[in-house]
Design an enzyme around this catalytic site. Structure first.
Site, short mmCIF file in Angstrom:
data_model
loop_
_atom_site.label_atom_id
_atom_site.label_comp_id
_atom_site.label_asym_id
_atom_site.label_seq_id
_atom_site.Cartn_x
_atom_site.Cartn_y
_atom_site.Cartn_z
N SER A 39 3.17 38.65 102.45
CA SER A 39 2.28 38.08 100.97
C SER A 39 1.39 40.31 101.39
O SER A 39 1.14 40.62 100.23
CB SER A 39 1.50 37.96 100.52
OG SER A 39 0.53 37.19 102.52
N LYS A 80 -5.80 38.18 102.82
CA LYS A 80 -6.04 39.20 101.52
C LYS A 80 -6.59 40.62 101.48
O LYS A 80 -7.82 40.53 101.95
CB LYS A 80 -5.60 38.01 100.07
CG LYS A 80 -5.37 36.64 100.73
CD LYS A 80 -3.48 36.73 100.08
CE LYS A 80 -2.32 36.04 100.10
NZ LYS A 80 -1.46 36.35 100.32
#
Length: 186
Positions: A39, A80
């Site tokens: 990701s 993230k």
């Protein structure tokens, strides 16, 4: 005999102090983490090993584009990038990030954008269309996204991240050794 007991006692004290010091550093200051998944590609790779700075937000606030580690809803820790800060209005239009109506460059996405041929890297959205469900990022929360926008489970899916769930900031890959590097946040 007394000398051997004294030497054993000194070694025992040194070992106890070393273990306590390591525990304090790991619990309060720094911790290792392994990137699990794709990701954050191309910035971070699957199985990269990084150091999380747990102390960074004790004395400061998260900044836009910091890479953070936080407890996610699935009892996992996610890595993230911070996109929206509390009070920000975040939206994507035509593969371009807008915060509070101002366009922002995301140079860390250039490599992926150049490779995409079948539509935008990041689909258009507003915060109201995500689980955040309101026009701005709530107070005490962050809006985060993975760099691999098509394959990232992030705030577009799990909602805004509470500041209380943040473990810290990360910007150093130490393993594999040939890929060791400092990650630039913008």
């Amino acid at each position: 005999m007394a000398k051997k007991k004294n030497e054993l006692w000194e070694w025992t004290k040194a070992l106890v102090i070393a273990v306590l010091l390591a525990a304090v550093i790991r619990y309060f200051l720094f911790a290792p983490i392994v990137v699990d998944g794709l990701s954050m590609m191309p910035t971070l790779h699957d199985q990269d090993r990084m150091i999380v700075n747990k102390f960074s937000y004790t004395i400061g606030e998260p900044k836009r584009f910091d890479i953070i580690v936080f407890h996610a809803p699935e009892n996992k820790d996610y890595i993230k990038r911070v996109i929206g800060l509390p009070g920000d209005k975040v939206e994507y239009k035509n593969d371009k990030l807008y915060i509070n109506g101002e366009a922002y460059e995301e140079p860390y996405l250039d490599e992926y954008k150049a490779d995409v041929v079948d539509g935008p890297l990041t689909e258009s959205f507003t915060l109201e269309e995500t689980p955040v469900g309101q026009a701005t990022v709530p107070e005490g929360h962050l809006f985060v996204m993975g760099d691999n926008r098509r394959y990232s489970k992030d705030s577009r899916h799990i909602g805004a991240v509470s500041m209380e769930e943040i473990l810290g900031k990360t910007n150093m890959v130490y393993w594999p050794i040939e890929d060791a590097r400092i990650i630039k946040h913008k």
